[in-house]
Motif scaffolding. Sequence first.
Motif, PDB file in Angstrom:
ATOM      1  N   SER A 213       0.837  -1.209   0.000  1.00 39.75           N
ATOM      2  CA  SER A 213       0.000   0.000   0.000  1.00 39.75           C
ATOM      3  C   SER A 213       0.868   1.254   0.000  1.00 39.75           C
ATOM      4  CB  SER A 213      -0.919  -0.008   1.221  1.00 39.75           C
ATOM      5  OG  SER A 213      -1.762  -1.145   1.211  1.00 39.75           O
ATOM      6  N   GLN A 214       1.921   1.245   0.831  1.00 37.63           N
ATOM      7  CA  GLN A 214       2.823   2.388   0.852  1.00 37.63           C
ATOM      8  C   GLN A 214       3.487   2.610  -0.511  1.00 37.63           C
ATOM      9  OE1 GLN A 214       5.548   1.596   4.026  1.00 37.63           O
ATOM     10  NE2 GLN A 214       4.113   2.200   5.651  1.00 37.63           N
ATOM     11  N   ALA A 215       3.873   1.513  -1.127  1.00 32.77           N
ATOM     12  CA  ALA A 215       4.496   1.634  -2.448  1.00 32.77           C
ATOM     13  C   ALA A 215       3.519   2.213  -3.465  1.00 32.77           C
ATOM     14  CB  ALA A 215       5.000   0.273  -2.916  1.00 32.77           C
ATOM     15  N   ASP A 216       2.231   1.783  -3.384  1.00 34.04           N
ATOM     16  CA  ASP A 216       1.217   2.313  -4.310  1.00 34.04           C
ATOM     17  C   ASP A 216       0.985   3.803  -4.055  1.00 34.04           C
ATOM     18  OD1 ASP A 216       0.969  -0.188  -5.387  1.00 34.04           O
ATOM     19  OD2 ASP A 216      -0.757  -0.752  -4.153  1.00 34.04           O
ATOM     20  N   ILE A 217       0.922   4.187  -2.747  1.00 34.16           N
ATOM     21  CA  ILE A 217       0.703   5.599  -2.413  1.00 34.16           C
ATOM     22  C   ILE A 217       1.852   6.456  -2.942  1.00 34.16           C
ATOM     23  CG2 ILE A 217       0.588   7.230  -0.498  1.00 34.16           C
ATOM     24  CD1 ILE A 217      -0.896   5.025   1.078  1.00 34.16           C
ATOM     25  N   ILE A 218       3.085   5.984  -2.724  1.00 35.26           N
ATOM     26  CA  ILE A 218       4.257   6.725  -3.210  1.00 35.26           C
ATOM     27  C   ILE A 218       4.232   6.841  -4.725  1.00 35.26           C
ATOM     28  CG2 ILE A 218       6.767   6.658  -3.397  1.00 35.26           C
ATOM     29  CD1 ILE A 218       6.795   5.329  -0.620  1.00 35.26           C
ATOM     30  N   LYS A 219       3.842   5.762  -5.375  1.00 30.89           N
ATOM     31  CA  LYS A 219       3.787   5.760  -6.840  1.00 30.89           C
ATOM     32  C   LYS A 219       2.729   6.754  -7.340  1.00 30.89           C
ATOM     33  CE  LYS A 219       3.184   2.609 -10.744  1.00 30.89           C
ATOM     34  NZ  LYS A 219       2.900   1.214 -11.143  1.00 30.89           N
ATOM     35  N   ASN A 220       1.524   6.721  -6.698  1.00 28.97           N
ATOM     36  CA  ASN A 220       0.453   7.633  -7.118  1.00 28.97           C
ATOM     37  C   ASN A 220       0.829   9.085  -6.827  1.00 28.97           C
ATOM     38  OD1 ASN A 220      -1.127   5.483  -7.948  1.00 28.97           O
ATOM     39  ND2 ASN A 220      -2.077   5.220  -5.942  1.00 28.97           N
ATOM     40  N   ARG A 222       3.868  10.392  -6.705  1.00 34.24           N
ATOM     41  CA  ARG A 222       4.858  10.822  -7.702  1.00 34.24           C
ATOM     42  C   ARG A 222       4.193  11.132  -9.036  1.00 34.24           C
ATOM     43  NH1 ARG A 222       9.849   6.566  -6.614  1.00 34.24           N
ATOM     44  NH2 ARG A 222      10.549   7.475  -4.632  1.00 34.24           N
ATOM     45  N   LYS A 223       3.206  10.279  -9.398  1.00 36.61           N
ATOM     46  CA  LYS A 223       2.501  10.506 -10.660  1.00 36.61           C
ATOM     47  C   LYS A 223       1.729  11.819 -10.610  1.00 36.61           C
ATOM     48  CE  LYS A 223      -0.701   8.295 -13.853  1.00 36.61           C
ATOM     49  NZ  LYS A 223      -1.592   7.143 -14.075  1.00 36.61           N
ATOM     50  N   ALA A 224       1.021  12.104  -9.440  1.00 35.91           N
ATOM     51  CA  ALA A 224       0.263  13.356  -9.303  1.00 35.91           C
ATOM     52  C   ALA A 224       1.194  14.574  -9.344  1.00 35.91           C
ATOM     53  CB  ALA A 224      -0.532  13.333  -7.997  1.00 35.91           C
ATOM     54  N   MET A 225       2.365  14.443  -8.671  1.00 33.21           N
ATOM     55  CA  MET A 225       3.325  15.542  -8.678  1.00 33.21           C
ATOM     56  C   MET A 225       3.832  15.803 -10.092  1.00 33.21           C
ATOM     57  SD  MET A 225       5.501  14.777  -5.207  1.00 33.21           S
ATOM     58  CE  MET A 225       6.614  16.129  -5.519  1.00 33.21           C
ATOM     59  N   GLU A 229       3.359  19.268 -12.162  1.00 35.93           N
ATOM     60  CA  GLU A 229       4.475  19.961 -12.788  1.00 35.93           C
ATOM     61  C   GLU A 229       4.207  20.229 -14.268  1.00 35.93           C
ATOM     62  OE1 GLU A 229       7.878  17.597 -12.113  1.00 35.93           O
ATOM     63  OE2 GLU A 229       8.077  18.113  -9.981  1.00 35.93           O
ATOM     64  N   VAL A 230       3.582  19.256 -14.931  1.00 34.19           N
ATOM     65  CA  VAL A 230       3.251  19.445 -16.351  1.00 34.19           C
ATOM     66  C   VAL A 230       2.259  20.589 -16.511  1.00 34.19           C
ATOM     67  CG1 VAL A 230       2.170  18.375 -18.358  1.00 34.19           C
ATOM     68  CG2 VAL A 230       3.791  17.062 -16.965  1.00 34.19           C
ATOM     69  N   ASP A 231       1.195  20.574 -15.645  1.00 34.62           N
ATOM     70  CA  ASP A 231       0.191  21.650 -15.717  1.00 34.62           C
ATOM     71  C   ASP A 231       0.823  23.011 -15.405  1.00 34.62           C
ATOM     72  OD1 ASP A 231      -1.677  19.757 -16.348  1.00 34.62           O
ATOM     73  OD2 ASP A 231      -2.403  19.512 -14.285  1.00 34.62           O
ATOM     74  N   ARG A 232       1.714  23.042 -14.426  1.00 33.51           N
ATOM     75  CA  ARG A 232       2.370  24.293 -14.058  1.00 33.51           C
ATOM     76  C   ARG A 232       3.201  24.846 -15.204  1.00 33.51           C
ATOM     77  NH1 ARG A 232       6.538  23.774  -9.330  1.00 33.51           N
ATOM     78  NH2 ARG A 232       7.653  22.807 -11.075  1.00 33.51           N
ATOM     79  N   ASP A 233       3.929  23.939 -15.871  1.00 31.11           N
ATOM     80  CA  ASP A 233       4.726  24.385 -17.018  1.00 31.11           C
ATOM     81  C   ASP A 233       3.826  24.925 -18.130  1.00 31.11           C
ATOM     82  OD1 ASP A 233       6.952  23.630 -15.638  1.00 31.11           O
ATOM     83  OD2 ASP A 233       7.104  21.647 -16.603  1.00 31.11           O
ATOM     84  N   PHE A 234       2.692  24.243 -18.340  1.00 28.69           N
ATOM     85  CA  PHE A 234       1.763  24.681 -19.384  1.00 28.69           C
ATOM     86  C   PHE A 234       1.202  26.065 -19.056  1.00 28.69           C
ATOM     87  CE2 PHE A 234      -2.609  24.873 -21.030  1.00 28.69           C
ATOM     88  CZ  PHE A 234      -2.338  24.788 -22.394  1.00 28.69           C
ATOM     89  N   LEU A 235       0.760  26.246 -17.778  1.00 30.66           N
ATOM     90  CA  LEU A 235       0.213  27.541 -17.373  1.00 30.66           C
ATOM     91  C   LEU A 235       1.272  28.647 -17.451  1.00 30.66           C
ATOM     92  CD1 LEU A 235      -1.969  26.453 -14.316  1.00 30.66           C
ATOM     93  CD2 LEU A 235      -2.779  27.181 -16.578  1.00 30.66           C
ATOM     94  N   LYS A 236       2.494  28.301 -17.146  1.00 29.02           N
ATOM     95  CA  LYS A 236       3.569  29.279 -17.222  1.00 29.02           C
ATOM     96  C   LYS A 236       3.765  29.759 -18.656  1.00 29.02           C
ATOM     97  CE  LYS A 236       8.351  29.904 -15.740  1.00 29.02           C
ATOM     98  NZ  LYS A 236       9.536  29.258 -15.144  1.00 29.02           N
ATOM     99  N   LYS A 237       3.718  28.805 -19.575  1.00 28.26           N
ATOM    100  CA  LYS A 237       3.873  29.163 -20.982  1.00 28.26           C
ATOM    101  C   LYS A 237       2.698  30.026 -21.446  1.00 28.26           C
ATOM    102  CE  LYS A 237       6.584  25.126 -22.318  1.00 28.26           C
ATOM    103  NZ  LYS A 237       6.617  23.888 -23.154  1.00 28.26           N
ATOM    104  N   GLU A 238       1.463  29.654 -21.016  1.00 31.73           N
ATOM    105  CA  GLU A 238       0.292  30.431 -21.401  1.00 31.73           C
ATOM    106  C   GLU A 238       0.362  31.844 -20.825  1.00 31.73           C
ATOM    107  OE1 GLU A 238      -2.171  29.680 -23.450  1.00 31.73           O
ATOM    108  OE2 GLU A 238      -1.199  27.761 -23.930  1.00 31.73           O
ATOM    109  N   LYS A 239       0.851  31.938 -19.562  1.00 31.50           N
ATOM    110  CA  LYS A 239       0.989  33.245 -18.920  1.00 31.50           C
ATOM    111  C   LYS A 239       1.950  34.131 -19.717  1.00 31.50           C
ATOM    112  CE  LYS A 239       2.422  35.364 -14.553  1.00 31.50           C
ATOM    113  NZ  LYS A 239       2.966  35.110 -13.192  1.00 31.50           N
TER     114      LYS A 239
END
Length: 269
Positions: A213-220, A222-225, A229-239
């Motif tokens: 369970s801990q491994a799954d939580i860490i994996k999820n 990391r995926k959310a982070m 980061e992808v969304d932040r980069d996109f918004l930065k470019k749009e800004k």
Amino acid sequence: MPSWNDEETSSEEECEVVSMDMGLMEEPDTIVEPLFCGQLELSEPKCILHQMRPVKHVAFEGTVTGRRFYGFPVQANGVNCGVVEWVDGPWPPVLQRCLSKLWEMFHDQNCGRVLDKEKFEKELAKVKSEHERELAKLKMENDKLCIEYTKLVDDVSNMFDWKDGRVDKRVYQKKVEEKELEKKKKELEEKAMLEVQMEKLKLAKEQRCILQSQADIIKNTRKAMKDVEVDRDFLKKEKEKLELVVAELLKDGYGSKEKLEQIKAILES
């Protein structure tokens, strides 16, 4: 073809030396022949490596079997200095083919014997292993029977002692109760040990589930982070694009200047 006579001597003078067969530079295997043996004392050529005089030999290998030759003795380290001179010329082609066939049959028979020996050794090892397993099984059964027999002898002895009056009934009953108590104690210990092992297995299973369970939580996480980061980069470019558009509009004087200033303030905040 040279004639072989039992009465011929082995002296060097009576042996006609034939030119060396260049197809066989290395000295072949030899066989002991009393009529043709010994060292050549008066021979000029010597071994270059060991400075030894040639020795009389009779070949016992392949198509040169039976041919006499002068060769240097093979050293202890396995060095073969080769044939010096052949006394007998090559055998006729028919005889050479016969010798080659005979040696081939000999090697085939040897190979067959080696294979039969290996097969026999494997079968012997298999039978030996089975015999050892059966022997161990019989030994375990014998030990068990010996224990049961000893217990039976003790019980019968106690019964006869009690019957003859040598043992008090209460003493006998106490011994029986002690045996029963010891038996129950042993069963309880085995049961408790089994329960402890089951608890250990259960805890190990729960621990594995927690780690998974801990491994799954860490994996999820990391995926959310990574997605953030992808969304932040996109918004930065749009800004950055919007800032460029606002700057161009302010420069050209289009639209409401106050509203553009507010949009610029929002983007910079």
